[in-house]
Write a protein that holds these residues in place. Sequence first.
Motif, PDB file in Angstrom:
ATOM      1  N   HIS A 147      -3.642  -5.429  -8.514  1.00  0.00           N
ATOM      2  CA  HIS A 147      -4.567  -5.402  -7.191  1.00  0.00           C
ATOM      3  C   HIS A 147      -5.100  -6.926  -7.759  1.00  0.00           C
ATOM      4  O   HIS A 147      -4.783  -7.962  -7.353  1.00  0.00           O
ATOM      5  CB  HIS A 147      -5.709  -4.476  -7.207  1.00  0.00           C
ATOM      6  CG  HIS A 147      -6.426  -4.417  -5.930  1.00  0.00           C
ATOM      7  ND1 HIS A 147      -7.554  -3.848  -5.835  1.00  0.00           N
ATOM      8  CD2 HIS A 147      -6.011  -4.923  -4.875  1.00  0.00           C
ATOM      9  CE1 HIS A 147      -8.098  -4.287  -4.843  1.00  0.00           C
ATOM     10  NE2 HIS A 147      -7.370  -4.609  -3.961  1.00  0.00           N
ATOM     11  N   HIS A 187      -2.288  -2.453  -3.453  1.00  0.00           N
ATOM     12  CA  HIS A 187      -3.650  -1.694  -3.591  1.00  0.00           C
ATOM     13  C   HIS A 187      -3.324  -0.392  -4.158  1.00  0.00           C
ATOM     14  O   HIS A 187      -2.494   0.213  -4.245  1.00  0.00           O
ATOM     15  CB  HIS A 187      -3.870  -1.213  -1.874  1.00  0.00           C
ATOM     16  CG  HIS A 187      -4.352  -2.289  -0.895  1.00  0.00           C
ATOM     17  ND1 HIS A 187      -4.000  -2.458   0.374  1.00  0.00           N
ATOM     18  CD2 HIS A 187      -5.010  -3.596  -1.415  1.00  0.00           C
ATOM     19  CE1 HIS A 187      -4.476  -3.551   0.651  1.00  0.00           C
ATOM     20  NE2 HIS A 187      -5.169  -4.375  -0.198  1.00  0.00           N
ATOM     21  N   SER A 195       2.776  -1.061  -6.101  1.00  0.00           N
ATOM     22  CA  SER A 195       1.865  -1.390  -4.973  1.00  0.00           C
ATOM     23  C   SER A 195       0.751  -2.292  -5.203  1.00  0.00           C
ATOM     24  O   SER A 195       0.221  -2.601  -6.487  1.00  0.00           O
ATOM     25  CB  SER A 195       1.175  -0.078  -4.622  1.00  0.00           C
ATOM     26  OG  SER A 195      -0.057  -0.281  -3.906  1.00  0.00           O
ATOM     27  N   CYS A 209       0.247  -0.456 -10.320  1.00  0.00           N
ATOM     28  CA  CYS A 209      -0.635  -1.035  -8.987  1.00  0.00           C
ATOM     29  C   CYS A 209      -1.265  -2.424  -9.739  1.00  0.00           C
ATOM     30  O   CYS A 209      -1.668  -2.551 -10.796  1.00  0.00           O
ATOM     31  CB  CYS A 209      -1.759  -0.310  -8.704  1.00  0.00           C
ATOM     32  SG  CYS A 209      -1.300   1.121  -7.893  1.00  0.00           S
ATOM     33  N   GLU A 259       0.787  -0.943  -0.033  1.00  0.00           N
ATOM     34  CA  GLU A 259      -0.098  -0.081  -0.087  1.00  0.00           C
ATOM     35  C   GLU A 259       0.908   1.313   0.022  1.00  0.00           C
ATOM     36  O   GLU A 259       1.842   1.251   0.693  1.00  0.00           O
ATOM     37  CB  GLU A 259      -0.822  -0.149   1.271  1.00  0.00           C
ATOM     38  CG  GLU A 259      -1.656   1.175   1.523  1.00  0.00           C
ATOM     39  CD  GLU A 259      -2.996   0.794   1.667  1.00  0.00           C
ATOM     40  OE1 GLU A 259      -3.409  -0.320   1.832  1.00  0.00           O
ATOM     41  OE2 GLU A 259      -3.862   1.706   1.678  1.00  0.00           O
TER      42      GLU A 259
END
Length: 372
Positions: A101, A67, A65, A99, A46
């Motif tokens: 996710h 998230h 990342s 990102c 994060e």
Amino acid sequence: MPERIKNIVQMMEEIAPPYLAEEWDNVGFQIGDINQLIDKAMICLEVTDAVIDEAIAKGVGLIISHHPLIFRPIRNIRMQDPTGKMIFRLIQHRIGLYCAHTNLDSVLGGVNDVLATILEIKDTIPLNNTRFEKYFKLIVFVPHSHVEGVRDAMCRAGGGHIGNYSHCTFQTEGIGTFKPLEGTNPFIGKQGVIEKTPEVRMEIIVPKEKLDAVVQEMIQAHPYEEVAYDVIPLDNAVNRHGLGRVGKFKKPLSLFQLCQKLKEKLGTASIKFVGDPDKQVQKVGLCGGSGGEFIQEALNCGCDCYITGDIKYHDAQYALHTGIALIDAGHLETEQIICADLARRLEEAVQAHRYDLQILLSQTNINPFQVL
Ligand SMILES: [Zn+2]
């Protein structure tokens, strides 16, 4: 020589293809200049202000990342707003952000597979939203001189991946025949004469999303003016991606033992569970992060226990009523295991590409909770 962010994004997209992300999600390259040259990328779960401080201090050019920082549409970027401030600071310090996710959750080898592997859960299949990757077989006929070049080009473009193996091809020797007609400029042979030449028939599997790119690269690397190739759709699904996993322990263990195992393997300070501590658990469902919404799916699959994070009170009451055991091992704790694994896989990809790039693992504590 520093490396372009573009090339790191490409490596990430091989590990976690963006098309596997849920529709509501927002993944991919979110902030920065894709052509910027960088020499350090840092992986975190994060992005927080402290993570950005760490990135600045270590000279990181790209943060990767789990998230997404930009999740809902944004109307403004202001220093006075927490998300705005982070976006502002990243741009100010020329730090890119990528990102991965729900695509990293669903993909084979992603968050849920890493969690299952750590817990020694075997024979896993997706718990929810299973997606069968459509595959094609590409067959091409290549003269000996260009076998390696054509193979390399097709594999670089995304062909020949089976599980954790790359460059998977099969080749057989044979004789190709052709007669160059008027107006041709043949690589081998003469106009008007039937030519017989030793060729290799090379077969490779290609996911649907990569088919156009692989065919294009293959034609570019191939010496013939007219390349002979076949594309055949395959009915056997090679990869099954999806959210969460269902699998089995080799031997049953008690719910209490499983909680202890989770605490130890995930290094968590506390674990919440629902059910009789002596209940024997063999078939288990899991979903790293916030997976409370899949309790019913775990029940439908006949799981003895379901492991996730962020379980709500009423969901816990429901589980108690239905008899499935639940373990809330924490949102962050069930997901942060992916960071080290991702760092290892990216490092391998960096070495394979001979990129001059350092992969760092963020050392910042991002857990907002403290346990008394
Ligand atoms: Zn999460």
